[in-house]
Design a protein around this motif. Structure first.
Motif, PDB file in Angstrom:
ATOM      1  N   GLY A   1       0.831  -1.195   0.000  1.00  0.00           N
ATOM      2  CA  GLY A   1       0.000   0.000   0.000  1.00  0.00           C
ATOM      3  C   GLY A   1       0.860   1.237   0.000  1.00  0.00           C
ATOM      4  N   SER A   2       0.273   2.350   0.387  1.00  0.00           N
ATOM      5  CA  SER A   2       0.995   3.620   0.359  1.00  0.00           C
ATOM      6  C   SER A   2       2.183   3.625   1.308  1.00  0.00           C
ATOM      7  CB  SER A   2       0.044   4.764   0.715  1.00  0.00           C
ATOM      8  OG  SER A   2      -0.549   4.536   1.990  1.00  0.00           O
ATOM      9  N   ALA A   3       2.127   2.780   2.341  1.00  0.00           N
ATOM     10  CA  ALA A   3       3.223   2.723   3.317  1.00  0.00           C
ATOM     11  C   ALA A   3       4.316   1.733   2.904  1.00  0.00           C
ATOM     12  CB  ALA A   3       2.685   2.361   4.693  1.00  0.00           C
ATOM     13  N   GLY A   4       4.165   1.122   1.732  1.00  0.00           N
ATOM     14  CA  GLY A   4       5.164   0.162   1.278  1.00  0.00           C
ATOM     15  C   GLY A   4       4.690  -1.270   1.442  1.00  0.00           C
ATOM     16  N   GLU A   5       5.640  -2.196   1.515  1.00  0.00           N
ATOM     17  CA  GLU A   5       5.332  -3.621   1.616  1.00  0.00           C
ATOM     18  C   GLU A   5       5.792  -4.184   2.957  1.00  0.00           C
ATOM     19  OE1 GLU A   5       7.159  -5.742  -1.545  1.00  0.00           O
ATOM     20  OE2 GLU A   5       6.026  -4.723  -3.141  1.00  0.00           O
ATOM     21  N   ARG A   6       5.016  -5.162   3.462  1.00  0.00           N
ATOM     22  CA  ARG A   6       5.449  -5.873   4.668  1.00  0.00           C
ATOM     23  C   ARG A   6       4.803  -7.246   4.680  1.00  0.00           C
ATOM     24  NH1 ARG A   6       1.881  -5.771   8.757  1.00  0.00           N
ATOM     25  NH2 ARG A   6      -0.040  -4.625   8.399  1.00  0.00           N
TER      26      ARG A   6
END
Length: 470
Positions: free
Chosen positions: A265-270
């Motif tokens: 998402g907008s915060a990246g990947e995890r």
């Protein structure tokens, strides 16, 4: 039971008095409906009469008095041609609905905030449904599991604010539920299936789309063209959309990367969870199922910690890639629910050194589409009506024998797997066929496989099984 109080005082006709039909009849009577029911099977009609349900041939009633017509999902609504009762209802301008629609109306009327997850798709929906229910129940939630997975939805406990519903929906059920409105709706995938009942792939896909189109949160797999197009349409509507994939890296959504389920998402990947070593969630298809379950459980308010804990303890779905026994290095896997080639592909992609038991009542296309997996198969053991055609498809690519019966196939496959030099030989029942030539349904076929495995010497059973005493 959920009493159908929204039909109180209304005259309702019902056709189909099988398993879910009789439950629906009871719910309507309990809710105060003035019910008249019928079935083409005289024995079913008599069983309903014995319960005190009013029965009468629907060809002889006054349809102008009927407010709603409830149809069992196994009865043709449109194709190959409408059932005669459907024609009568349409001629009278009477709405035609099913038990899922009744459930939706009762939930809206009583406890519209009761969390409701609905799942559909051509393949994987039962495993996803069971996984979601397991995660919810493991977290301490009051969880009600039903629908196409085997428990009639109206036999569940009545809606309550903190009562969670997890409902598997077939295309037949969706077609009879015009106001289907889950909190979270899942469409896993689409491939040709039941097209004789829907008149073509486009109509089949349109029916499946209704489930996610009516959802507060729509969770859609985007690994096939039809589902991708549905996601595009949903994405332009008001519904919140979560895309999932087992094949693609997504900029926004949940996807599989090797054994990991990654949220982007907008915060990246995890990484949300790693399925490496999970005994019952092997393969890319189960990565997709898990991604869908994560998205749905987040949508109804669970924490990631609760979700991961539930995934870790998931025992698997009976008859779906279910490890049932072990003898030495050989594992016996029950995948009886694989009733077509597409459904058998996940198991074949998840193992190597496969001793494959397959066959039964063949479906269109046979096993030709499974040729990319033939290199994983050490030997095939053919049973049932499909055996000669499947032998021709296997040809010289895969060693095979025509075993004929499941019992004999298990004995021979167990013998050959036990002699394998590979590290992880598997005896896999994944028939790629319907069961009706030899068994009443895929559940009976799977149980027969488990019984045959339990009858082998030296097998450690991994599922409960009581051998008959001498």
């Amino acid at each position: 039971m959920i009493a159908a109080t929204t039909f109180n005082g209304q005259k309702v006709a019902l056709f189909g008095l099988g398993g879910s039909g009789i439950v629906t009849a009871r719910a309507l009577v309990a809710g105060g409906a003035i019910l008249v029911a019928w079935d083409d099977n005289p024995e079913s009609v008599q069983r309903a009469r014995d319960e005190g349900i009013v029965t009468h041939d629907l060809r002889e009633i006054d349809w102008s008095e009927i407010a709603s017509f409830v149809l069992s999902p196994g009865v043709p609504l449109t194709h190959p041609k409408p059932h005669w009762s459907v024609d009568l209802a349409r001629q009278a301008g009477v709405e035609i609905i099913g038990d899922i629609e009744i459930f939706c109306r009762e939930r809206r009327a009583g406890q519209s905030n009761a969390p409701f997850v609905a799942i559909t798709g051509t393949n994987g929906k039962s495993t996803t449904t069971a996984l979601i229910a397991h995660i919810l129940a493991s977290s301490g939630r009051d969880t009600q599991l039903g629908g196409n997975i085997g428990t009639a939805v109206l036999s569940l406990d009545p809606p309550a604010p903190e009562r969670f519903y997890v409902v598997e929906c077939s295309s037949y059920q969706i077609d009879l539920a015009p106001s289907l409105d889950p909190t979270a709706g899942i469409l896993l995938n689409l491939s040709p299936d039941h097209l004789d009942r829907h008149g073509g792939m486009e109509n089949y896909a349109a029916i499946k789309e209704r489930l996610v189109a009516g959802s507060n949160v729509a969770i859609v797999g985007v690994d096939d063209d039809f589902s991708t197009a549905i996601a595009e349409r949903i994405g332009t509507s008001k519904a919140k959309l979560v895309r999932i994939s087992k094949e693609r890296v997504l900029a926004d959504g949940l996807f599989a990367q090797s054994s990991r389920i990654v949220q982007a998402g907008s915060a990246g990947e995890r990484t949300v969870v790693d399925l490496a070593g999970h005994p019952t969630l092997k393969g890319a298809h189960n990565a997709q199922n898990t991604a869908a379950a994560i998205a749905a459980c987040l949508a109804v308010g669970l924490t990631e910690a609760e979700i991961e804990a539930g995934i870790r303890t998931f025992p698997g779905l009976k008859h779906r890639m279910q490890p049932v026994g072990r003898r030495g290095a050989v594992v016996f896997v029950n995948d009886s629910k694989a009733t077509n080639a597409d459904a058998a592909a996940p198991a074949l992609s998840s193992f190597t050194d496969i001793h494959w038991i397959l066959g039964g009542l063949p479906k269109a296309g046979g096993i030709t589409s499974l040729q990319p997996f033939f290199g994983r198969i050490s030997k095939a053991y053919l049973i049932g009506e499909a055996a000669p055609d499947f032998a021709a498809t296997l040809g010289e690519a895969v060693p095979y024998e025509i075993s004929g019966t499941l019992d004999l196939a298990v004995v021979h496959a167990a013998r050959d797997a036990g002699e394998s030099a590979a590290g992880a030989p598997v005896v896999l029942l994944s028939p790629a066929c319907a069961s009706f030539d030899q068994y009443r349904n895929f559940e009976v076929r799977g149980d027969a496989f488990v019984a045959a495995v339990a009858g082998l010497d030296g097998v450690e059973m991994l599922v409960p099984f009581a051998k008959e005493s001498d």
